[in-house]
Design a protein around this motif. Sequence first.
Motif, mmCIF file in Angstrom:
data_model
loop_
_atom_site.group_PDB
_atom_site.id
_atom_site.type_symbol
_atom_site.label_atom_id
_atom_site.label_comp_id
_atom_site.label_asym_id
_atom_site.label_seq_id
_atom_site.Cartn_x
_atom_site.Cartn_y
_atom_site.Cartn_z
ATOM 1 N N ALA A 48 0.832 -1.218 0.000
ATOM 2 C CA ALA A 48 0.000 0.000 0.000
ATOM 3 C C ALA A 48 0.863 1.262 0.000
ATOM 4 O O ALA A 48 0.832 2.061 0.932
ATOM 5 N N LYS A 49 1.608 1.454 -1.063
ATOM 6 C CA LYS A 49 2.572 2.561 -1.125
ATOM 7 C C LYS A 49 1.888 3.916 -1.225
ATOM 8 O O LYS A 49 2.215 4.845 -0.484
ATOM 9 N N ILE A 50 0.928 4.048 -2.146
ATOM 10 C CA ILE A 50 0.284 5.350 -2.312
ATOM 11 C C ILE A 50 -0.572 5.680 -1.091
ATOM 12 O O ILE A 50 -0.648 6.842 -0.666
ATOM 13 N N GLN A 51 -1.183 4.667 -0.500
ATOM 14 C CA GLN A 51 -2.000 4.909 0.689
ATOM 15 C C GLN A 51 -1.143 5.466 1.830
ATOM 16 O O GLN A 51 -1.567 6.380 2.546
ATOM 17 N N LYS A 52 0.062 4.919 1.995
ATOM 18 C CA LYS A 52 0.953 5.398 3.061
ATOM 19 C C LYS A 52 1.395 6.833 2.802
ATOM 20 O O LYS A 52 1.455 7.656 3.720
ATOM 21 N N VAL A 53 1.692 7.146 1.547
ATOM 22 C CA VAL A 53 2.107 8.509 1.193
ATOM 23 C C VAL A 53 0.991 9.502 1.514
ATOM 24 O O VAL A 53 1.221 10.547 2.127
ATOM 25 N N VAL A 54 -0.240 9.169 1.114
ATOM 26 C CA VAL A 54 -1.365 10.089 1.316
ATOM 27 C C VAL A 54 -1.743 10.159 2.790
ATOM 28 O O VAL A 54 -2.139 11.221 3.286
ATOM 29 N N ASN A 55 -1.613 9.059 3.513
ATOM 30 C CA ASN A 55 -1.830 9.121 4.965
ATOM 31 C C ASN A 55 -0.936 10.177 5.609
ATOM 32 O O ASN A 55 -1.392 10.978 6.435
ATOM 33 N N GLU A 56 0.328 10.172 5.251
ATOM 34 C CA GLU A 56 1.268 11.158 5.797
ATOM 35 C C GLU A 56 0.886 12.570 5.374
ATOM 36 O O GLU A 56 0.962 13.515 6.177
ATOM 37 N N ARG A 57 0.448 12.724 4.130
ATOM 38 C CA ARG A 57 0.010 14.035 3.645
ATOM 39 C C ARG A 57 -1.179 14.538 4.453
ATOM 40 O O ARG A 57 -1.288 15.720 4.777
ATOM 41 N N MET A 58 -2.083 13.634 4.776
ATOM 42 C CA MET A 58 -3.279 14.026 5.525
ATOM 43 C C MET A 58 -2.917 14.464 6.945
ATOM 44 O O MET A 58 -3.460 15.444 7.457
ATOM 45 N N ILE A 59 -2.009 13.753 7.565
ATOM 46 C CA ILE A 59 -1.571 14.151 8.904
ATOM 47 C C ILE A 59 -0.883 15.509 8.847
ATOM 48 O O ILE A 59 -1.087 16.370 9.721
ATOM 49 N N ASP A 60 -0.073 15.736 7.813
ATOM 50 C CA ASP A 60 0.582 17.043 7.648
ATOM 51 C C ASP A 60 -0.452 18.154 7.531
ATOM 52 O O ASP A 60 -0.270 19.251 8.090
ATOM 53 N N ARG A 61 -1.531 17.892 6.833
ATOM 54 C CA ARG A 61 -2.575 18.903 6.661
ATOM 55 C C ARG A 61 -3.328 19.134 7.972
ATOM 56 O O ARG A 61 -3.727 20.259 8.275
ATOM 57 N N LEU A 62 -3.530 18.074 8.737
ATOM 58 C CA LEU A 62 -4.157 18.248 10.042
ATOM 59 C C LEU A 62 -3.281 19.070 10.975
ATOM 60 O O LEU A 62 -3.784 19.799 11.839
ATOM 61 N N ASP A 63 -1.961 18.969 10.804
ATOM 62 C CA ASP A 63 -1.045 19.747 11.635
ATOM 63 C C ASP A 63 -1.249 21.255 11.449
ATOM 64 O O ASP A 63 -0.944 22.042 12.347
ATOM 65 N N MET A 64 -1.758 21.640 10.270
ATOM 66 C CA MET A 64 -1.952 23.059 9.983
ATOM 67 C C MET A 64 -3.265 23.599 10.551
ATOM 68 O O MET A 64 -3.524 24.794 10.497
ATOM 69 N N ILE A 65 -4.104 22.686 11.060
ATOM 70 C CA ILE A 65 -5.386 23.091 11.642
ATOM 71 C C ILE A 65 -5.254 23.080 13.161
ATOM 72 O O ILE A 65 -4.916 22.066 13.747
ATOM 73 N N ASN A 66 -5.507 24.181 13.774
ATOM 74 C CA ASN A 66 -5.420 24.279 15.232
ATOM 75 C C ASN A 66 -6.690 23.696 15.836
ATOM 76 O O ASN A 66 -7.581 24.412 16.289
ATOM 77 N N TYR A 67 -6.751 22.372 15.850
ATOM 78 C CA TYR A 67 -7.982 21.679 16.227
ATOM 79 C C TYR A 67 -7.616 20.386 16.940
ATOM 80 O O TYR A 67 -6.742 19.639 16.483
ATOM 81 N N PHE A 68 -8.250 20.115 18.052
ATOM 82 C CA PHE A 68 -7.902 18.950 18.853
ATOM 83 C C PHE A 68 -9.163 18.137 19.148
ATOM 84 O O PHE A 68 -9.824 18.334 20.168
ATOM 85 N N PRO A 69 -9.519 17.232 18.232
ATOM 86 C CA PRO A 69 -10.757 16.459 18.389
ATOM 87 C C PRO A 69 -10.669 15.472 19.549
ATOM 88 O O PRO A 69 -9.627 14.858 19.800
#
Length: 270
Positions: free
Chosen positions: A23-44
């Motif tokens: 699951a190479k592309i899935q792992k890459v996009v997972n990391e991208r999604m976490i990076d994008r969450l880092d830019m949101i000041n939000y703590f669910p």
Amino acid sequence: MDNYKSKICNSFSARAKSYDHFAKIQKVVNERMIDRLDMINYFPKTILDLGCGTGLLSNLLRKKYDNAKIISVDFSFDMLNACKEKKLNTSLLCADIEDLPMKSMSFDLIISNFTLHWCQNLQKILYNVQNCLSEKGIFFFSTLGPDSLNEIKEAFLKIDNINPVNNFIDMHHYGDMLNELGFIDPVMDLENITLKFDDFFGAINSIRKIGANVSIDKPKKPLTKNEVNTIINSFPKSLDNKYPLTYEVIYGTAWAKESMSHDDSKVVIP
């Protein structure tokens, strides 16, 4: 479960043990999604991972939000068993995301990576998501756009006019549906991610070995040896003589409609 869903579920279930390795592309996009969450000041405090598979994204979410309650949902028991083996400290639920058995206003963050393009009734799913989000909750997802896997499409044109790649919908359709359902400030964007492989079968196995080689509504005929060789020879190579696969990755972010009237008695559209 209808034939369409059973076909997809069976394909992914059969590849649950090999999924993480390929699951190479899935792992890459997972990391991208976490990076994008880092830019949101939000703590669910509560998180729902839709289509969690073997728990690759749930694992990253657990590391990022160590105190949050996370529910990981998939319709494949085999995928959930693989997720369970990781001991992620998340709750596992086998369910169809078109019929989520959740109370309304339950989750601060609903997230999904590479799941929505497998779903037929997107409007119903988005309605369910809206109903399950807490006030000011966030829906964040990634999916595939129509320009994904053009290398495979090009190679297959040399043997017939059948497109072996499923038809993915355009980014703007997702944005339109989010707007129609009353999500606040939906933001859509995309990026093209190209993975390179040393040989043709390395590229193809990155799809086959995770169960994502399901062609919906297309007859599947066995390829002859000559046809396979034609496809391999026609596959476009990169300048460094690698076999590329390009994915058009769509990202969507939207906030719950604060004034929405949630309904606990009927979560989904009939």
